[in-house]
Design an enzyme around this catalytic site. Sequence first.
Site, short mmCIF file in Angstrom:
data_model
loop_
_atom_site.label_atom_id
_atom_site.label_comp_id
_atom_site.label_asym_id
_atom_site.label_seq_id
_atom_site.Cartn_x
_atom_site.Cartn_y
_atom_site.Cartn_z
N LYS A 24 0.80 -1.23 0.00
CA LYS A 24 0.00 0.00 0.00
C LYS A 24 0.83 1.28 0.00
O LYS A 24 2.02 1.27 0.28
CB LYS A 24 -1.00 -0.02 1.15
CG LYS A 24 -2.15 -0.98 0.81
CD LYS A 24 -3.39 -0.74 1.58
CE LYS A 24 -4.48 -1.68 1.03
NZ LYS A 24 -5.42 -2.08 2.06
N ARG A 78 -3.66 -10.04 4.94
CA ARG A 78 -4.07 -10.12 3.52
C ARG A 78 -2.90 -9.62 2.67
O ARG A 78 -2.51 -8.46 2.79
CB ARG A 78 -5.32 -9.26 3.34
CG ARG A 78 -5.90 -9.27 1.94
CD ARG A 78 -7.14 -8.38 1.86
NE ARG A 78 -7.73 -8.39 0.55
CZ ARG A 78 -7.33 -7.61 -0.46
NH1 ARG A 78 -6.33 -6.76 -0.29
NH2 ARG A 78 -7.93 -7.68 -1.63
N1 HH2 Z 1 -7.53 -3.68 0.65
C1 HH2 Z 1 -7.88 -3.74 -0.65
C2 HH2 Z 1 -8.95 -4.55 -1.06
N2 HH2 Z 1 -9.64 -5.30 -0.17
N3 HH2 Z 1 -9.97 -6.04 2.06
C3 HH2 Z 1 -9.64 -5.99 3.34
N4 HH2 Z 1 -10.32 -6.72 4.24
N5 HH2 Z 1 -8.61 -5.20 3.80
C4 HH2 Z 1 -7.88 -4.42 2.97
O1 HH2 Z 1 -6.97 -3.69 3.43
C5 HH2 Z 1 -8.21 -4.43 1.56
C6 HH2 Z 1 -9.29 -5.27 1.15
C7 HH2 Z 1 -7.12 -2.94 -1.67
O2 HH2 Z 1 -6.05 -3.67 -2.15
P1 HH2 Z 1 -6.07 -4.53 -3.50
O3 HH2 Z 1 -7.09 -5.61 -3.48
O4 HH2 Z 1 -4.70 -5.02 -3.78
O5 HH2 Z 1 -6.38 -3.43 -4.61
P2 HH2 Z 1 -7.66 -3.07 -5.49
O6 HH2 Z 1 -8.74 -2.56 -4.60
O7 HH2 Z 1 -7.13 -1.99 -6.42
O8 HH2 Z 1 -8.10 -4.30 -6.24
#
Ligand code: HH2
Length: 303
Positions: free
Chosen positions: A246, A281
């Site tokens: 992040k 995660r």
């Molecule tokens: N962060 C993201 C998405 N889902 N779920 C939980 N529980 N906690 C988090 O911190 C979280 C999440 C964002 O990261 P990512 O899935 O890599 O990115 P994107 O939303 O661009 O798909």
Amino acid sequence: MTGRERASPDGALVQRPPPGGRWRVGDREIPLGRPVVMGILNVTPDSFSDGGEFDDPSRAIEQAARMLGEGADVIDVGGESTRPQGAKPVSAAEERARVVPVIGEIARRFPEAVISVDTVKSETAAAALGAGARIVNDVSGFRLDARMAALCARERCGVVLMHSRGEVPDMATYRHAVYDDVTAAVVAELRASLDGALASGIDPAAIVLDPGLGFAKRPEHSLAMIAALPRIAALGRPVLIGASRKRFIGDLTGVRDPSDRQHGTVGANVAALLLGARIFRVHDVAPSRQALDVAWAVIEAAR
Ligand code: HH2
């Protein structure tokens, strides 16, 4: 000091889960007696760090297999990005078309795997649970779809309630990152999500809380959330942390490319483990699995 904490010889606090803690996810239980690693599988064209890498179903299955081989306990499948710049909301139909075939295939090939669906939409969650998912990971903490809580209660699935503010296109921006006291606000808003879930009949043992690093949080807010993990854990549910790749890690280290932030991710995860997080995660399973297992062994030896 509560019974869950213990002072190490130099007086630092290590947060310990209640003995025999388990996360109930449908007909399974995930033991919390060691760190739980949730591998991220974004089947999206536009996620902030892995967009377009796994939106082809066969590559998605390969990545799920790799993450399970590296020791992931859960595979979290998402079909809608919340990226800070220009996240495009997708319809429930489009999101379902992305995640359901992948979830069905992972469930078929790896029947022991626990699958979670990362969605704020009850229609998508229902279809994903039907295809074999056992956890709903709702980054809105049940704020955005009034039918989500009843669905999760009925299905008896595991639930991740994450803190955020705003809607999908702006929840990972700084638009709503306005706080007098970020810790007090996030604890109060998470408590409201938790109370709502319990009032809808969701089993407390199915619920995990997440402070939502980077969601309506500037880098200093995300750091404050890791520092505040003991207060979040004091809400009485296991805590999940999503530090992986992040912005706050880029901000602290100067590493611009999110896929080069795995070392910073490991550092955040180990610090979060010491402060009470139990579920992690991550995009890069192997480094966090190894680091968390070693850190956990040291914590156990220090008891
Ligand atoms: N962060 C993201 C998405 N889902 N779920 C939980 N529980 N906690 C988090 O911190 C979280 C999440 C964002 O990261 P990512 O899935 O890599 O990115 P994107 O939303 O661009 O798909």
